[in-house]
Design a protein around this motif. Structure first.
Motif, PDB file in Angstrom:
ATOM      1  N   ASP A 285     -15.758  21.924   3.823  1.00 28.88           N
ATOM      2  CA  ASP A 285     -16.433  20.753   3.268  1.00 28.88           C
ATOM      3  C   ASP A 285     -16.690  20.958   1.773  1.00 28.88           C
ATOM      4  OD1 ASP A 285     -16.489  19.530   5.716  1.00 28.88           O
ATOM      5  OD2 ASP A 285     -18.552  20.085   6.195  1.00 28.88           O
ATOM      6  N   PRO A 286     -16.939  19.869   1.021  1.00 26.34           N
ATOM      7  CA  PRO A 286     -17.206  20.002  -0.422  1.00 26.34           C
ATOM      8  C   PRO A 286     -18.320  20.989  -0.744  1.00 26.34           C
ATOM      9  CG  PRO A 286     -16.829  17.704   0.114  1.00 26.34           C
ATOM     10  CD  PRO A 286     -16.845  18.446   1.416  1.00 26.34           C
ATOM     11  N   ASP A 287     -19.412  20.958   0.021  1.00 28.31           N
ATOM     12  CA  ASP A 287     -20.530  21.871  -0.215  1.00 28.31           C
ATOM     13  C   ASP A 287     -20.082  23.329  -0.088  1.00 28.31           C
ATOM     14  OD1 ASP A 287     -23.111  22.856  -0.570  1.00 28.31           O
ATOM     15  OD2 ASP A 287     -24.008  21.320   0.689  1.00 28.31           O
ATOM     16  N   PHE A 288     -19.283  23.611   0.919  1.00 28.22           N
ATOM     17  CA  PHE A 288     -18.797  24.958   1.163  1.00 28.22           C
ATOM     18  C   PHE A 288     -17.853  25.411   0.046  1.00 28.22           C
ATOM     19  CE2 PHE A 288     -15.611  27.831   3.053  1.00 28.22           C
ATOM     20  CZ  PHE A 288     -16.437  28.831   3.537  1.00 28.22           C
ATOM     21  N   ILE A 289     -16.959  24.539  -0.353  1.00 26.62           N
ATOM     22  CA  ILE A 289     -16.009  24.881  -1.410  1.00 26.62           C
ATOM     23  C   ILE A 289     -16.734  25.136  -2.726  1.00 26.62           C
ATOM     24  CG2 ILE A 289     -14.103  23.981  -2.824  1.00 26.62           C
ATOM     25  CD1 ILE A 289     -13.145  22.495  -0.301  1.00 26.62           C
ATOM     26  N   ALA A 290     -17.720  24.297  -3.049  1.00 22.24           N
ATOM     27  CA  ALA A 290     -18.445  24.442  -4.313  1.00 22.24           C
ATOM     28  C   ALA A 290     -19.191  25.768  -4.378  1.00 22.24           C
ATOM     29  CB  ALA A 290     -19.427  23.278  -4.483  1.00 22.24           C
ATOM     30  N   ARG A 291     -19.796  26.189  -3.281  1.00 19.81           N
ATOM     31  CA  ARG A 291     -20.604  27.414  -3.308  1.00 19.81           C
ATOM     32  C   ARG A 291     -19.736  28.655  -3.413  1.00 19.81           C
ATOM     33  NH1 ARG A 291     -24.078  29.744   1.429  1.00 19.81           N
ATOM     34  NH2 ARG A 291     -24.043  31.351  -0.166  1.00 19.81           N
ATOM     35  N   TRP A 292     -18.465  28.592  -2.985  1.00 18.44           N
ATOM     36  CA  TRP A 292     -17.576  29.742  -3.108  1.00 18.44           C
ATOM     37  C   TRP A 292     -16.776  29.718  -4.403  1.00 18.44           C
ATOM     38  CZ3 TRP A 292     -17.078  34.327  -0.859  1.00 18.44           C
ATOM     39  CH2 TRP A 292     -17.720  34.545   0.355  1.00 18.44           C
ATOM     40  N   THR A 293     -16.416  28.530  -4.858  1.00 16.74           N
ATOM     41  CA  THR A 293     -15.577  28.427  -6.054  1.00 16.74           C
ATOM     42  C   THR A 293     -16.289  28.960  -7.294  1.00 16.74           C
ATOM     43  OG1 THR A 293     -14.400  26.509  -5.157  1.00 16.74           O
ATOM     44  CG2 THR A 293     -14.293  26.825  -7.525  1.00 16.74           C
ATOM     45  N   ALA A 294     -17.567  28.628  -7.444  1.00 17.07           N
ATOM     46  CA  ALA A 294     -18.292  29.002  -8.661  1.00 17.07           C
ATOM     47  C   ALA A 294     -18.323  30.513  -8.898  1.00 17.07           C
ATOM     48  CB  ALA A 294     -19.704  28.418  -8.628  1.00 17.07           C
ATOM     49  N   PRO A 295     -18.765  31.336  -7.929  1.00 12.54           N
ATOM     50  CA  PRO A 295     -18.778  32.777  -8.191  1.00 12.54           C
ATOM     51  C   PRO A 295     -17.396  33.377  -8.366  1.00 12.54           C
ATOM     52  CG  PRO A 295     -19.373  32.322  -5.899  1.00 12.54           C
ATOM     53  CD  PRO A 295     -19.372  31.014  -6.617  1.00 12.54           C
ATOM     54  N   LEU A 296     -16.380  32.842  -7.667  1.00 16.48           N
ATOM     55  CA  LEU A 296     -15.030  33.377  -7.819  1.00 16.48           C
ATOM     56  C   LEU A 296     -14.459  33.058  -9.197  1.00 16.48           C
ATOM     57  CD1 LEU A 296     -13.557  32.584  -4.291  1.00 16.48           C
ATOM     58  CD2 LEU A 296     -14.111  34.834  -5.224  1.00 16.48           C
ATOM     59  N   GLU A 297     -14.659  31.824  -9.651  1.00 13.73           N
ATOM     60  CA  GLU A 297     -14.152  31.463 -10.973  1.00 13.73           C
ATOM     61  C   GLU A 297     -14.909  32.208 -12.068  1.00 13.73           C
ATOM     62  OE1 GLU A 297     -14.239  27.190 -11.144  1.00 13.73           O
ATOM     63  OE2 GLU A 297     -12.256  27.036 -10.173  1.00 13.73           O
ATOM     64  N   GLU A 298     -16.191  32.522 -11.835  1.00 10.53           N
ATOM     65  CA  GLU A 298     -16.923  33.337 -12.800  1.00 10.53           C
ATOM     66  C   GLU A 298     -16.311  34.730 -12.920  1.00 10.53           C
ATOM     67  OE1 GLU A 298     -21.163  34.748 -12.174  1.00 10.53           O
ATOM     68  OE2 GLU A 298     -21.450  33.378 -13.855  1.00 10.53           O
ATOM     69  N   MET A 299     -15.698  35.211 -11.838  1.00 10.18           N
ATOM     70  CA  MET A 299     -15.016  36.499 -11.853  1.00 10.18           C
ATOM     71  C   MET A 299     -13.595  36.379 -12.391  1.00 10.18           C
ATOM     72  SD  MET A 299     -15.155  39.751 -11.243  1.00 10.18           S
ATOM     73  CE  MET A 299     -16.466  40.260 -10.137  1.00 10.18           C
ATOM     74  N   GLY A 300     -13.157  35.138 -12.683  1.00 12.38           N
ATOM     75  CA  GLY A 300     -11.817  34.931 -13.204  1.00 12.38           C
ATOM     76  C   GLY A 300     -10.763  34.734 -12.143  1.00 12.38           C
ATOM     77  N   VAL A 301     -11.192  34.391 -10.903  1.00 13.36           N
ATOM     78  CA  VAL A 301     -10.259  34.195  -9.796  1.00 13.36           C
ATOM     79  C   VAL A 301      -9.963  32.706  -9.633  1.00 13.36           C
ATOM     80  CG1 VAL A 301      -9.899  34.495  -7.319  1.00 13.36           C
ATOM     81  CG2 VAL A 301     -11.147  36.231  -8.608  1.00 13.36           C
ATOM     82  N   PRO A 302      -8.720  32.248  -9.850  1.00 12.20           N
ATOM     83  CA  PRO A 302      -8.385  30.839  -9.605  1.00 12.20           C
ATOM     84  C   PRO A 302      -8.509  30.517  -8.114  1.00 12.20           C
ATOM     85  CG  PRO A 302      -6.626  31.980 -10.810  1.00 12.20           C
ATOM     86  CD  PRO A 302      -7.563  33.022 -10.319  1.00 12.20           C
ATOM     87  N   VAL A 303      -8.925  29.296  -7.813  1.00 12.41           N
ATOM     88  CA  VAL A 303      -9.156  28.896  -6.423  1.00 12.41           C
ATOM     89  C   VAL A 303      -8.303  27.685  -6.078  1.00 12.41           C
ATOM     90  CG1 VAL A 303     -10.850  28.034  -4.768  1.00 12.41           C
ATOM     91  CG2 VAL A 303     -11.511  29.806  -6.401  1.00 12.41           C
ATOM     92  N   THR A 304      -7.608  27.775  -4.962  1.00 11.87           N
ATOM     93  CA  THR A 304      -6.898  26.646  -4.366  1.00 11.87           C
ATOM     94  C   THR A 304      -7.685  26.230  -3.132  1.00 11.87           C
ATOM     95  OG1 THR A 304      -4.771  27.521  -5.096  1.00 11.87           O
ATOM     96  CG2 THR A 304      -4.730  25.883  -3.334  1.00 11.87           C
ATOM     97  N   ALA A 305      -7.893  24.934  -2.939  1.00 10.57           N
ATOM     98  CA  ALA A 305      -8.722  24.501  -1.813  1.00 10.57           C
ATOM     99  C   ALA A 305      -8.266  23.158  -1.268  1.00 10.57           C
ATOM    100  CB  ALA A 305     -10.190  24.407  -2.233  1.00 10.57           C
ATOM    101  N   VAL A 306      -8.470  22.993   0.041  1.00 15.52           N
ATOM    102  CA  VAL A 306      -8.345  21.685   0.667  1.00 15.52           C
ATOM    103  C   VAL A 306      -9.694  21.358   1.273  1.00 15.52           C
ATOM    104  CG1 VAL A 306      -5.876  21.767   1.107  1.00 15.52           C
ATOM    105  CG2 VAL A 306      -7.431  22.718   2.789  1.00 15.52           C
TER     106      VAL A 306
END
Length: 405
Positions: A285-306
């Motif tokens: 869900d959007p809430d789940f994706i948002a909470r994981w994407t932020a810390p990963l992108e802060e580490m420099g990890v690109p995220v692909t999501a559906v």
């Protein structure tokens, strides 16, 4: 389940509530006091209003609160919950019942969760009665685990603030042994009386992307200051959160949180080697994706999501779409529930289990990935997943060395 003494009542055939009960028991490993109106085929065709009244009469003695939910079959056949309950409440004015239209063909877990929260606030919460309380109204999204609810409660209390957490899944689904062998309703959660007096709070906080609008409407209608946080898993957002608590309480940030912040900084330094040139893929869900994407992108990890619902440029899709995306774009590890973990096994790829349901591992409801210490655990969990299946790498040999052999 996040309201104390609640019984969820499904207006459905018995199979619908049985399926949901099994799903949530597998995930939370706690008993679920779901009840059903037990519709038969004739009742679905002819109308099941009588079943609702009979079911409420059976459970009303045990329940302090009843959440009446619909399913696809009754929504398709047509049902007027508001009209049925209006007549029932006229004869039984002391019963707290909130109806929510939640057909399973509409939206996702996040959709129904938010609709249920909105319905409870609209029906139960009252205007301000006692201003000046050193109390915070804390609105919690669906992907904040019971363990994280308990962590947030302890954090607010460390600043001498009383948090009224809504809904409070920490109190009911974290996992506690009680004096009773069996309970017909939820054993913990936010008391109805505290939901009624939410407007007496000094300020409002929402945690989880999906709760932003509800918290803002509630705060605006009661003239309260409001602050929103999508995840509480990055340094910047955590700093803002603790500054808010310090400002509202006039209590300096306790030393233990300062030490946890330094621990998070050290973890970022230690773990960043494992994330170099890595890519993550997420489904949820959007809430789940948002909470994981932020810390990963802060580490420099690109995220692909559906996502279950299109948002912020992420396409709507399911696990088959995620499979195709991973095959096209590539990914080094996956993040999601146990169904995503099954997909990761097919790819022989690392996976971090999170979300709902996680039924092939224990402890997900108790996991904490927010706060300074929780964010550090998040990075270590991802790094450990990558380390566990690291491919054997050959030592680097320069072009000059090759000519000498």
């Amino acid at each position: 389940m996040g309201i104390k003494g609640a019984i969820p009542l499904w207006h459905s055939v018995q199979g619908c509530s049985a399926f949901a009960k099994i799903l949530f028991i597998q995930h939370f490993r706690e008993p679920m006091p779901f009840q059903t109106t037990a519709l038969t085929q004739p009742a679905v065709i002819m109308g099941g209003d009588k079943n609702i009244v009979e079911a409420i009469d059976i459970i009303k003695e045990d329940a302090k609160f009843i959440g009446l939910l619909t399913t696809g079959v009754v929504e398709t056949s047509g049902v007027d919950l508001a009209g049925i309950l209006k007549r029932y409440k006229e004869e039984n004015p002391n019963i707290k019942i909130v109806p929510v239209n939640t057909p399973d063909y509409e939206g996702s877990l996040e959709t129904g969760y938010v609709k249920a929260c909105e319905a409870v606030i609209k029906e139960i919460a009252k205007p301000e009665l006692n201003s000046g309380k050193k109390q915070a109204a804390v609105f919690i999204g669906p992907y904040v685990t019971p363990g994280e609810v308990e962590e947030l409660r302890d954090t607010f209390m460390a600043f001498a603030l009383k948090p009224v957490i809504f809904p409070d899944l920490g109190g009911s689904l974290y996992g506690y042994l009680t004096d009773k062998n069996f309970s017909t309703c939820s054993i913990g959660g936010t008391p109805v009386e505290e939901i009624e007096t939410l407007a007496d709070s000094a300020f409002v906080v929402s945690i989880g992307r999906s709760m932003k609008k509800l918290a803002a409407r509630f705060a605006g209608g009661n003239h309260l200051p409001v602050s929103h946080f999508d995840h509480l898993s990055t340094m910047d957002e955590l700093d803002k959160f603790f500054l808010l608590l310090e400002t509202q309480s006039y209590v300096p940030v306790p030393e233990k949180f300062r030490k946890q912040r330094k621990h998070l900084q050290d973890t970022l330094l230690d773990a960043h080697f494992y994330f170099h040139e890595k890519r993550a893929a997420i489904a949820g869900d959007p809430d789940f994706i948002a909470r994981w994407t932020a810390p990963l992108e802060e580490m420099g990890v690109p995220v692909t999501a559906v996502s279950s619902v299109s948002f912020d440029g992420y396409p709507q899709g399911d696990l088959e779409d995620l499979r195709e995306m991973v095959e096209d774009v590539g990914a080094d590890f996956l993040i999601g529930n146990s169904h995503v973990a099954e997909l990761a096994e097919n790819f022989s790829m690392p996976v971090v289990r999170s979300g709902i349901p996680v039924y092939d591992r224990m402890g997900e409801p108790q996991s904490v990935r927010l706060g300074y210490a929780g964010a550090a655990r998040l990075y270590m969990e991802c790094a450990n997943a990558l380390m566990a299946v690291r491919k054997e790498e050959k030592a680097y040999v320069s072009d000059l060395q090759k000519t000498l052999r």
